[in-house]
Design an enzyme around this catalytic site. Structure first.
Site, PDB file in Angstrom:
ATOM      1  N   ASP A 221       0.843  -1.193   0.000  1.00 21.02           N
ATOM      2  CA  ASP A 221       0.000   0.000   0.000  1.00 21.02           C
ATOM      3  C   ASP A 221       0.877   1.241   0.000  1.00 21.02           C
ATOM      4  OD1 ASP A 221      -2.297  -1.500  -0.008  1.00 21.02           O
ATOM      5  OD2 ASP A 221      -2.648  -1.351   2.160  1.00 21.02           O
TER       6      ASP A 221
ATOM      7  N   ASP B 153       0.575   4.020   1.391  1.00 23.82           N
ATOM      8  CA  ASP B 153       0.624   4.835   2.608  1.00 23.82           C
ATOM      9  C   ASP B 153       1.447   4.200   3.725  1.00 23.82           C
ATOM     10  OD1 ASP B 153      -1.066   2.787   3.264  1.00 23.82           O
ATOM     11  OD2 ASP B 153      -2.809   4.037   3.702  1.00 23.82           O
TER      12      ASP B 153
ATOM     13  N   TRP C 250     -13.808  -1.289  -0.185  1.00 25.38           N
ATOM     14  CA  TRP C 250     -12.785  -1.541   0.835  1.00 25.38           C
ATOM     15  C   TRP C 250     -13.063  -2.820   1.609  1.00 25.38           C
ATOM     16  CZ3 TRP C 250     -12.096  -2.234   6.015  1.00 25.38           C
ATOM     17  CH2 TRP C 250     -10.797  -2.024   6.513  1.00 25.38           C
TER      18      TRP C 250
ATOM     19  N   GLU D 194     -10.276  -8.461   0.765  1.00 26.67           N
ATOM     20  CA  GLU D 194      -9.422  -9.154  -0.213  1.00 26.67           C
ATOM     21  C   GLU D 194      -8.177  -9.765   0.433  1.00 26.67           C
ATOM     22  OE1 GLU D 194      -7.833  -5.023   0.045  1.00 26.67           O
ATOM     23  OE2 GLU D 194      -9.852  -5.840  -0.233  1.00 26.67           O
ATOM     24  N   ASP D 195      -7.646  -9.130   1.486  1.00 30.36           N
ATOM     25  CA  ASP D 195      -6.482  -9.702   2.164  1.00 30.36           C
ATOM     26  C   ASP D 195      -6.864 -10.949   2.957  1.00 30.36           C
ATOM     27  OD1 ASP D 195      -4.617  -7.734   1.298  1.00 30.36           O
ATOM     28  OD2 ASP D 195      -5.450  -6.352   2.754  1.00 30.36           O
TER      29      ASP D 195
ATOM     30  N   MET E 284       2.254   4.880   8.996  1.00 33.46           N
ATOM     31  CA  MET E 284       1.179   5.048   8.016  1.00 33.46           C
ATOM     32  C   MET E 284       0.954   6.541   7.783  1.00 33.46           C
ATOM     33  SD  MET E 284      -2.808   3.763   8.090  1.00 33.46           S
ATOM     34  CE  MET E 284      -2.465   2.068   7.639  1.00 33.46           C
TER      35      MET E 284
ATOM     36  N   HIS F 204      -4.495   9.848   6.145  1.00 31.85           N
ATOM     37  CA  HIS F 204      -5.340  10.224   5.010  1.00 31.85           C
ATOM     38  C   HIS F 204      -6.784   9.892   5.326  1.00 31.85           C
ATOM     39  CE1 HIS F 204      -5.917   5.998   3.676  1.00 31.85           C
ATOM     40  NE2 HIS F 204      -4.719   5.838   4.185  1.00 31.85           N
TER      41      HIS F 204
ATOM     42  N   ARG G  54     -10.553   8.381   4.073  1.00 32.02           N
ATOM     43  CA  ARG G  54     -11.000   7.272   3.209  1.00 32.02           C
ATOM     44  C   ARG G  54     -11.164   7.787   1.780  1.00 32.02           C
ATOM     45  NH1 ARG G  54     -10.788   2.802   4.458  1.00 32.02           N
ATOM     46  NH2 ARG G  54     -12.366   2.546   6.051  1.00 32.02           N
TER      47      ARG G  54
END
Length: 222
Positions: free
Chosen positions: A71, A73, A133, A136-137, A163, A166, A168
């Site tokens: 990712d 971030d 969101w 999937e992981d 991180m 930010h 969403r």
């Protein structure tokens, strides 16, 4: 090593990632390339499909043996957190500041994960059907276990990440259907993944620091 970053409208974070992570990887003496997979349009985001696309597109350029799915971030803090594949799928982002440097769950496999080419092919990649969101992981973790593998992690004192704060992302809202779908992995693993991947490459930009690939994934409207 191919580093795959799913992306949309996060240029400030990308600049931050490039500034901090490239020097770490260079100090690790890694032979690597970075692939930014940019989902075009304002439809619902599909992070997992971006990862699959990155895997396929990177292999068109070189015979990579190791894939980092990261990712944009998450920035590693410790040079000893090695971006190298092992005999087991590997979860690197063990201790993130957002979670007080503690593992969020024993089955966590998101953030920054590594699979060899052989391991990723064995699980048929990510599912392509997790829109929005979440989930999937968990599905990828289930795929790994279902295929008889286990995951490894570095020590949490080494695998620390910052991180970048930010909000969403627009059109990447939590999808409650994803949590349910993640429990159906055995039914979907063969039919849904690299074997069913479809997309269109609209543009490839090659920079000295990364390759930026813009793709159309026929996303549902956001």
């Amino acid at each position: 090593v191919a580093i795959i970053i799913p992306f949309r409208n996060r240029h400030e974070h990308l600049n931050h990632w490039l500034y901090y992570v490239h020097p770490i990887l260079i100090r690790q003496e890694l032979d690597y390339c970075v692939y930014i997979i940019n989902q075009e349009g304002d439809g619902v985001f599909n992070r997992a499909k971006m990862m699959n696309i990155g895997f396929v597109e990177a292999l068109k350029e070189d015979d990579y043996e190791c894939f980092v799915f990261a990712d944009v971030d998450l920035v590693p803090i410790d040079d000893r957190n090695l971006y190298r594949c092992s005999d087991h799928p590997r979860h690197l982002s063990v201790a993130i500041d957002k979670f007080n440097y503690k593992l969020s769950s024993k089955t966590a496999f998101g953030g920054v994960s590594l699979l060899s080419k052989e391991q990723f092919l064995k699980v048929n990649g990510f599912s392509n059907t997790f829109w929005g969101w979440g989930g999937e992981d968990d599905d990828l973790y289930n795929r790994i276990i279902f295929r008889g593998m286990s995951i490894s992690r570095p020590d949490s004192q080494i695998a620390k990440y910052k991180m970048i704060k930010h909000e969403r992302d627009l059109h990447n809202e939590v999808n409650p259907k994803n949590a349910v779908k993640a429990q159906e992995t055995p039914n979907n693993i063969d039919a849904d993944g690299l074997s069913s991947l479809n997309y269109t490459v609209n543009e490839i930009l090659r920079d000295i620091m990364y390759t930026f690939i813009t793709v159309d994934v026929q996303a549902p409207p956001g």
